[in-house]
Design a protein around this motif. Structure first.
Motif, PDB file in Angstrom:
ATOM      1  N   LEU A 196       0.839  -1.199   0.000  1.00 54.79           N
ATOM      2  CA  LEU A 196       0.000   0.000   0.000  1.00 54.79           C
ATOM      3  C   LEU A 196       0.871   1.245   0.000  1.00 54.79           C
ATOM      4  CD1 LEU A 196      -2.630  -1.217   2.605  1.00 54.79           C
ATOM      5  CD2 LEU A 196      -2.839  -1.193   0.118  1.00 54.79           C
ATOM      6  N   TYR A 197       0.431   2.243  -0.747  1.00 57.23           N
ATOM      7  CA  TYR A 197       1.207   3.464  -0.921  1.00 57.23           C
ATOM      8  C   TYR A 197       0.368   4.690  -0.548  1.00 57.23           C
ATOM      9  CZ  TYR A 197       4.210   0.273  -3.415  1.00 57.23           C
ATOM     10  OH  TYR A 197       5.014  -0.788  -3.732  1.00 57.23           O
ATOM     11  N   GLY A 198       1.071   5.787  -0.264  1.00 60.88           N
ATOM     12  CA  GLY A 198       0.392   7.042   0.038  1.00 60.88           C
ATOM     13  C   GLY A 198      -0.515   6.905   1.249  1.00 60.88           C
ATOM     14  N   ASN A 211       2.554  -0.504   9.527  1.00 59.60           N
ATOM     15  CA  ASN A 211       3.739   0.312   9.299  1.00 59.60           C
ATOM     16  C   ASN A 211       3.414   1.495   8.406  1.00 59.60           C
ATOM     17  OD1 ASN A 211       6.268   1.346   8.977  1.00 59.60           O
ATOM     18  ND2 ASN A 211       6.947  -0.200   7.542  1.00 59.60           N
ATOM     19  N   GLN A 212       3.411   2.677   8.959  1.00 57.23           N
ATOM     20  CA  GLN A 212       3.109   3.879   8.185  1.00 57.23           C
ATOM     21  C   GLN A 212       4.354   4.720   7.911  1.00 57.23           C
ATOM     22  OE1 GLN A 212      -0.306   5.859   9.864  1.00 57.23           O
ATOM     23  NE2 GLN A 212      -1.245   3.906  10.343  1.00 57.23           N
ATOM     24  N   ASP A 213       5.537   4.171   8.209  1.00 62.18           N
ATOM     25  CA  ASP A 213       6.795   4.864   7.967  1.00 62.18           C
ATOM     26  C   ASP A 213       7.060   4.911   6.460  1.00 62.18           C
ATOM     27  OD1 ASP A 213       9.423   5.699   7.672  1.00 62.18           O
ATOM     28  OD2 ASP A 213      10.218   4.349   9.194  1.00 62.18           O
ATOM     29  N   PRO A 214       7.084   6.113   5.850  1.00 64.32           N
ATOM     30  CA  PRO A 214       7.263   6.202   4.398  1.00 64.32           C
ATOM     31  C   PRO A 214       8.623   5.709   3.893  1.00 64.32           C
ATOM     32  CG  PRO A 214       7.246   8.384   5.372  1.00 64.32           C
ATOM     33  CD  PRO A 214       6.930   7.414   6.467  1.00 64.32           C
ATOM     34  N   SER A 215       9.572   5.495   4.799  1.00 64.07           N
ATOM     35  CA  SER A 215      10.877   4.995   4.365  1.00 64.07           C
ATOM     36  C   SER A 215      10.913   3.459   4.318  1.00 64.07           C
ATOM     37  CB  SER A 215      11.985   5.513   5.290  1.00 64.07           C
ATOM     38  OG  SER A 215      11.857   4.958   6.582  1.00 64.07           O
TER      39      SER A 215
END
Length: 99
Positions: A6-8, A16-20
């Motif tokens: 999942l993106y954005g 896990n919502q860490d964009p890295s």
């Protein structure tokens, strides 16, 4: 199981919502499941999805069937694919084809 990346803003449906880092959900697959079924099972409203859905690297329609060990990538409605006219959407019926 299907692995859903999942993106954005769709990242909020994972732990896990860490964009890295990757935001991945693993979902059980039942016979006859489509991408839309998996999306609903995760709890993502279909109106939150953009048209940018990739099953095993192929630009795909919500009606496309999934199976165990597939990899699904989903982007939200606010992340649009550039040059989408270069991609054929797999699983979408062509104009004039019977339903």
């Amino acid at each position: 199981m299907i692995e859903v990346h999942l993106y954005g803003k769709l990242r909020r449906y994972t732990d896990n919502q860490d964009p890295s880092q990757d935001s991945i959900v693993r979902v059980p697959v039942h016979a006859g499941d489509t991408i839309a079924d998996i999306t609903r099972r995760i709890g993502i409203p279909l109106e939150s999805l953009g048209p940018n859905i990739f099953l095993n690297g192929e630009y795909s329609a919500l009606s496309r069937k999934v199976k165990d060990d597939d990899r699904l990538g989903m982007f939200p409605d606010d992340m649009q694919l550039l040059y989408k006219w270069y991609f054929s959407k797999v699983g979408e019926k062509e104009p004039g084809q019977p339903g």
